[in-house]
Design a protein around this motif. Structure first.
Motif, PDB file in Angstrom:
ATOM      1  N   UNK A  61      50.811  11.816 -66.819  1.00 48.14           N
ATOM      2  CA  UNK A  61      51.172  10.759 -67.581  1.00 48.14           C
ATOM      3  C   UNK A  61      52.023   9.775 -67.029  1.00 48.14           C
ATOM      4  N   UNK A  62      53.125  10.493 -66.518  1.00 46.41           N
ATOM      5  CA  UNK A  62      54.500   9.611 -66.097  1.00 46.41           C
ATOM      6  C   UNK A  62      54.000   9.077 -64.610  1.00 46.41           C
ATOM      7  N   UNK A  63      53.246   9.797 -64.056  1.00 45.28           N
ATOM      8  CA  UNK A  63      52.936   9.279 -62.596  1.00 45.28           C
ATOM      9  C   UNK A  63      52.169   8.177 -62.758  1.00 45.28           C
ATOM     10  N   UNK A  64      51.131   8.232 -63.970  1.00 44.38           N
ATOM     11  CA  UNK A  64      50.179   7.126 -63.832  1.00 44.38           C
ATOM     12  C   UNK A  64      50.962   5.799 -64.425  1.00 44.38           C
ATOM     13  N   UNK A  65      51.859   6.060 -65.206  1.00 50.62           N
ATOM     14  CA  UNK A  65      52.203   4.906 -65.787  1.00 50.62           C
ATOM     15  C   UNK A  65      53.368   4.336 -64.656  1.00 50.62           C
ATOM     16  N   UNK A  66      54.242   5.179 -63.986  1.00 48.35           N
ATOM     17  CA  UNK A  66      54.884   4.712 -63.103  1.00 48.35           C
ATOM     18  C   UNK A  66      54.064   3.825 -61.884  1.00 48.35           C
ATOM     19  N   UNK A  67      52.932   4.370 -61.450  1.00 45.31           N
ATOM     20  CA  UNK A  67      51.987   3.839 -60.375  1.00 45.31           C
ATOM     21  C   UNK A  67      51.873   2.459 -61.041  1.00 45.31           C
ATOM     22  N   UNK A  68      51.456   2.307 -62.034  1.00 49.67           N
ATOM     23  CA  UNK A  68      50.948   1.043 -62.643  1.00 49.67           C
ATOM     24  C   UNK A  68      52.072  -0.062 -62.671  1.00 49.67           C
ATOM     25  N   UNK A  69      53.239   0.402 -62.970  1.00 52.58           N
ATOM     26  CA  UNK A  69      54.428  -0.472 -63.083  1.00 52.58           C
ATOM     27  C   UNK A  69      54.997  -0.943 -61.645  1.00 52.58           C
ATOM     28  N   UNK A  70      54.973   0.198 -60.783  1.00 53.24           N
ATOM     29  CA  UNK A  70      55.639  -0.112 -59.561  1.00 53.24           C
ATOM     30  C   UNK A  70      54.676  -1.094 -58.669  1.00 53.24           C
ATOM     31  N   UNK A  71      53.248  -0.986 -58.968  1.00 54.91           N
ATOM     32  CA  UNK A  71      52.207  -2.144 -58.183  1.00 54.91           C
ATOM     33  C   UNK A  71      52.378  -3.502 -58.749  1.00 54.91           C
ATOM     34  N   UNK A  72      53.411  -3.379 -59.801  1.00 59.24           N
ATOM     35  CA  UNK A  72      53.675  -5.031 -60.211  1.00 59.24           C
ATOM     36  C   UNK A  72      52.161  -5.442 -60.706  1.00 59.24           C
ATOM     37  N   UNK A  73      51.370  -4.701 -61.226  1.00 59.75           N
ATOM     38  CA  UNK A  73      50.157  -5.311 -61.919  1.00 59.75           C
ATOM     39  C   UNK A  73      50.588  -5.781 -63.398  1.00 59.75           C
ATOM     40  N   UNK A  74      49.855  -6.730 -63.927  1.00 54.87           N
ATOM     41  CA  UNK A  74      49.985  -7.181 -65.241  1.00 54.87           C
ATOM     42  C   UNK A  74      48.676  -6.969 -65.849  1.00 54.87           C
ATOM     43  N   UNK A  75      48.771  -7.324 -67.130  1.00 53.87           N
ATOM     44  CA  UNK A  75      47.384  -7.200 -68.120  1.00 53.87           C
ATOM     45  C   UNK A  75      46.849  -5.949 -68.527  1.00 53.87           C
ATOM     46  N   UNK A  76      47.500  -4.735 -68.237  1.00 56.22           N
ATOM     47  CA  UNK A  76      47.291  -3.489 -68.752  1.00 56.22           C
ATOM     48  C   UNK A  76      47.863  -3.153 -70.031  1.00 56.22           C
ATOM     49  N   UNK A  77      47.013  -2.396 -71.009  1.00 62.50           N
ATOM     50  CA  UNK A  77      47.533  -1.780 -72.139  1.00 62.50           C
ATOM     51  C   UNK A  77      47.338  -0.319 -71.963  1.00 62.50           C
ATOM     52  N   UNK A  78      48.351   0.417 -72.120  1.00 62.59           N
ATOM     53  CA  UNK A  78      48.423   1.922 -72.226  1.00 62.59           C
ATOM     54  C   UNK A  78      48.589   2.239 -73.696  1.00 62.59           C
ATOM     55  N   UNK A  79      47.858   3.244 -74.050  1.00 63.19           N
ATOM     56  CA  UNK A  79      48.005   3.938 -75.321  1.00 63.19           C
ATOM     57  C   UNK A  79      48.217   5.306 -75.307  1.00 63.19           C
ATOM     58  N   UNK A  80      49.376   5.776 -75.736  1.00 61.01           N
ATOM     59  CA  UNK A  80      49.627   7.156 -75.739  1.00 61.01           C
ATOM     60  C   UNK A  80      49.357   7.689 -77.270  1.00 61.01           C
ATOM     61  N   UNK A  81      48.564   8.541 -77.362  1.00 58.89           N
ATOM     62  CA  UNK A  81      48.134   8.883 -78.821  1.00 58.89           C
ATOM     63  C   UNK A  81      48.440  10.329 -78.855  1.00 58.89           C
ATOM     64  N   UNK A  82      48.466  10.904 -80.249  1.00 58.64           N
ATOM     65  CA  UNK A  82      48.775  12.191 -80.416  1.00 58.64           C
ATOM     66  C   UNK A  82      49.092  12.416 -81.830  1.00 58.64           C
ATOM     67  N   UNK A  83      49.296  13.534 -82.181  1.00 57.09           N
ATOM     68  CA  UNK A  83      50.122  13.827 -83.466  1.00 57.09           C
ATOM     69  C   UNK A  83      51.325  13.546 -83.798  1.00 57.09           C
ATOM     70  N   UNK A  84      52.029  13.363 -84.932  1.00 54.90           N
ATOM     71  CA  UNK A  84      53.179  13.094 -85.024  1.00 54.90           C
ATOM     72  C   UNK A  84      54.261  14.174 -84.588  1.00 54.90           C
ATOM     73  N   UNK A  85      55.312  13.682 -84.030  1.00 52.73           N
ATOM     74  CA  UNK A  85      56.049  14.575 -83.165  1.00 52.73           C
ATOM     75  C   UNK A  85      55.773  15.227 -82.113  1.00 52.73           C
ATOM     76  N   UNK A  86      54.707  14.652 -81.512  1.00 58.25           N
ATOM     77  CA  UNK A  86      54.217  15.425 -80.237  1.00 58.25           C
ATOM     78  C   UNK A  86      54.980  14.816 -78.913  1.00 58.25           C
ATOM     79  N   UNK A  87      55.843  13.672 -79.299  1.00 57.20           N
ATOM     80  CA  UNK A  87      56.721  13.547 -77.750  1.00 57.20           C
ATOM     81  C   UNK A  87      56.313  12.107 -77.309  1.00 57.20           C
ATOM     82  N   UNK A  88      55.222  11.397 -77.912  1.00 57.81           N
ATOM     83  CA  UNK A  88      55.013  10.018 -77.553  1.00 57.81           C
ATOM     84  C   UNK A  88      55.978   9.168 -77.416  1.00 57.81           C
ATOM     85  N   UNK A  89      56.761   8.995 -77.972  1.00 52.90           N
ATOM     86  CA  UNK A  89      58.046   8.036 -78.060  1.00 52.90           C
ATOM     87  C   UNK A  89      59.011   8.541 -76.944  1.00 52.90           C
ATOM     88  N   UNK A  90      59.029   9.615 -76.631  1.00 51.57           N
ATOM     89  CA  UNK A  90      59.891  10.318 -75.679  1.00 51.57           C
ATOM     90  C   UNK A  90      59.487   9.767 -74.253  1.00 51.57           C
TER      91      UNK A  90
END
Length: 718
Positions: A61-90
């Motif tokens: 997931x980090x590689x996908x997110x980094x690739x989007x940011x590094x490409x300097x594209x805009x207009x994307x929404x990424x949703x990290x979903x999962x149970x509470x305490x699963x590390x989404x905020x991390x």
């Protein structure tokens, strides 16, 4: 608007006032920088505790997110979903730090766990991106679309950005106002427990689950490297369900054992010893079907057991007390009060808090310029559910008393204090926990007083939401006709009036007053308080005769029940100075009404809010009587005092300056009157919105000046 303090939208009528009818006065001022705007201090940094020692697993997931940011594209929404305490905020925190540090992208972090936090956070984002104070004030007061303001400035951003909406576990609130949008200038990253694609149209979803066995073991070893081998850590991780939050808590527990350190195996034996482990095992076996709050229950209880063994029972007591409040920043000053002694010795509160911090059960955060303690919501829910029933009454009573001490005893008008807003979620959470009717009534009284304080600072939207929600929560235990429920609904009606929602305000206040009159009598202080609020609404709806009749009833009731020298009696009499026509004001009370400011000065003092309001309305009466020089001198002094006390944008300041414009124009200084009214209109448009009745009345007066249609009032017999 005219120039008196009680707000009327007619040209010859009343004026907007925020020091109102009250048990003393009102208080809310938006101004200044930083925390004075009531927004979070940390919009440019993740609003989390310490970041993970290392982000384990998550590489895809980090590689996908980094690739989007590094490409300097805009207009994307990424949703990290999962149970509470699963590390989404991390994950979000790690990406945030990378893009803001290495790539120079602007990072913006918003807590989206509830409507209020989302609105405040996004307004802080708008301020960060260049929104002006007036625009922010109007949005805070609910008088212009806050989401539109935030996204307008995000779209205009000169720098690319990453916006994190953290803890978005109620996606319904994003649709209320259309908070979730896209922009070519940046990328949005959402963390949530809600996985259904219907909540996230057009977004790219990424599931964040429990960690692989090897990575889960490494999390424990990162935190407690000397407690056991990698294989021992892996076995403990398995028993914890490999949930990152549980792993972090367990690692924190193990790493802080000094006198008699626990090994991984000893920790694992405890996990295997009773029913607690079954809860965690069930969560690990069927993550999508089990309430994630159960997954941290064992680690919490094990840590509390260690407090008992180490001779720190007060740490467990403090955590149980914190669990009566919300999972939001709680000012530390609230815990520094003698009433905490009913739950734990006050002298041990510091030690107890440090124990919670050491075990990662709580963390210190800064919010609105105040040092606060905050605990995870899942943890608090687990603690609350497991609290022994015999401890609950003392915990609830103590929590109410601590909150009571934190809310101003007699809310008065004054500069905006963002720390008041911090108390709202805790007041509501406490009402949600309480099961004893008598305690619920006490808690509702505190919440209502908090609503009054918010109202008297000009934060009418928060005042309305607080009073309404608190009344709903308490009504389930004490009934709709309970005195405190009716008082809370009365305050909600008063806030609706200030928001310009006159029809709703009239319906609410009339229903409450009718019930209070039936239950408590016409002269009861609560009945007359609702009557005072209702007459304000009626006057602004153009029903002046009905309003004056009700105001006279209020004066008589307050004089009979509270006495002639009480501030509320004097406040109601001061309103007569504004409401009565010139021919009647000189004969009212046998001519004594015009001497009211001197009475207020004698009974309350020259600086009391009611005294200032009486002088304000007295100046209006003098103006109607054609005594323009006297009116001009008095309202000028009042306006100068208001500005020193509240600042230039405070509503009653604008009311006074509007009356000053009238007296200046009546004395022949029309250009000065135009200049004053131009400023008043601009400030009201920013603060109340262009369509608010008070703004419209001010604009009409300005137009009359400019067109030459305006003329001063004719005195009686003139």
């Amino acid at each position: 608007m005219t120039g008196g303090t009680d707000g009327h939208a007619e040209d010859q009528g009343r004026v907007y006032q925020s020091s109102g009818d009250q048990h003393i006065s009102e208080h809310h001022h938006y101004g200044g920088d930083g925390p004075e705007h009531g927004g979070p201090d940390s919009v440019r940094r993740p609003a989390v505790g310490r970041p993970p020692v290392a982000l384990r697993d998550r590489s895809d997931v980090m590689e996908r997110l980094r690739a989007s940011v590094e490409a300097e594209r805009g207009g994307q929404v990424y949703v990290l979903y999962g149970m509470g305490g699963s590390g989404k905020t991390a994950v979000a925190c790690t990406l945030f730090q990378e893009v803001t540090g290495e790539q120079g992208r602007v990072g913006l972090w918003v807590n989206a766990s509830d409507r209020a936090s989302l609105r405040v956070g996004m307004l802080a984002v708008a301020a960060d991106r260049g929104a002006g104070d007036g625009e922010l004030l109007a949005a805070r007061n609910g008088l212009r679309p806050a989401a539109d303001l935030a996204w307008t400035y995000l779209d205009r951003s000169a720098e690319p950005w990453l916006l994190v909406l953290d803890n978005t576990d109620e996606p319904e609130i994003l649709r209320d106002g259309d908070w979730l949008r896209t922009s070519p200038r940046g990328i949005v990253l959402v963390t949530t427990r809600r996985a259904a694609a219907r909540w996230w149209p057009g977004a790219e979803l990424q599931y964040i689950g429990v960690l692989p066995r090897e990575d889960a073991a490494l999390v424990l070893r990162d935190l407690a490297p000397h407690s056991g081998t990698t294989e021992q850590a892996a076995r403990v991780a398995d028993r914890l369900g490999r949930l990152p939050l549980a792993l972090t808590l367990a690692g924190g527990f193990l790493s802080h054992q000094v006198i008699d350190p626990w090994t991984m195996d000893a920790y694992g034996d405890q996990l295997d010893g009773d029913e607690r482990v079954q809860l965690i095992d069930r969560g690990a076996d069927a993550l999508s079907e089990v309430d994630p709050r159960h997954l941290v229950g064992l680690t919490w209880q094990l840590t509390l057991d260690s407090f008992e063994v180490r001779g720190l029972p007060e740490a467990a007591a403090l955590l149980r007390l914190l669990a009566r409040f919300a999972a939001e920043p709680l000012p530390l000053t609230l815990l520094n009060h003698a009433d905490i002694g009913a739950v734990l010795p006050r002298a041990r509160a510091e030690t107890a808090l440090r124990a919670l911090l050491d075990q990662s059960l709580s963390e210190l955060v800064d919010a609105a310029g105040a040092r606060c303690v905050q605990s995870h919501g899942i943890l608090l829910d687990s603690v609350s559910a497991a609290t022994p029933a015999d401890l609950v009454p003392a915990l609830d009573t103590t929590a109410v008393r601590l909150l009571d001490a934190a809310v101003p005893g007699v809310p008065d008008a004054g500069p905006y204090d963002p720390r008041l807003r911090l108390l709202v979620p805790h007041a509501l959470a406490l009402l949600g926990h309480i099961s004893q009717p008598s305690v619920a009534a006490d808690a509702l009284a505190v919440a209502t007083r908090l609503s009054v304080a918010l109202h008297r600072t000009g934060d009418y939207l928060s005042a309305w939401e607080t009073a309404r929600s608190a009344a709903d929560l308490a009504q389930r235990l004490i009934g709709a006709d309970h005195r405190t429920v009716l008082a809370a609904r009365s305050r909600a009606g008063r806030a609706l009036f200030r928001l310009g929602r006159y029809a709703e305000a009239e319906a609410a206040l009339r229903a409450v007053r009718d019930a209070q009159e039936r239950l408590f009598g016409a002269d009861d202080p609560d009945t007359t308080d609702s009557g005072y609020g209702l007459q304000l609404v009626l006057a602004n709806l153009g029903r002046r005769e009905e309003s004056v009749a009700l105001l006279r009833d209020t004066v008589a009731g307050r004089r009979s029940t509270l006495g002639p020298a009480h501030s509320l009696t004097l406040r109601a009499r001061a309103s007569l100075l504004e409401m009565l026509p010139a021919a009647e004001v000189v004969t009212e009370e046998g001519g004594a009404l015009l001497a009211l400011p001197a009475e207020c000065d004698r009974f309350l003092g020259p600086d009391h809010t009611v005294t200032l309001g009486a002088r304000h309305n007295h100046a209006w009466a003098l103006y109607l009587l054609g005594r323009f020089d006297e009116a001009d001198r008095e309202i000028r002094r009042v306006a100068e005092t208001y500005v020193r006390r509240f600042g230039p944008d405070y509503p009653v300041v604008l009311a006074a300056r509007q009356l000053l414009s009238r007296t200046r124009a009546a004395l022949g200084h029309v250009e000065e009157g135009i200049a004053l009214m131009t400023d008043v209109v601009e400030r009201r448009e920013r603060g109340l919105g262009p369509e608010h009745p008070f703004t419209a009345a001010s604009r009409q007066l300005l137009d009359a000046y400019r067109s030459g249609r305006w003329g001063p009032p004719r005195p009686p017999g003139g």
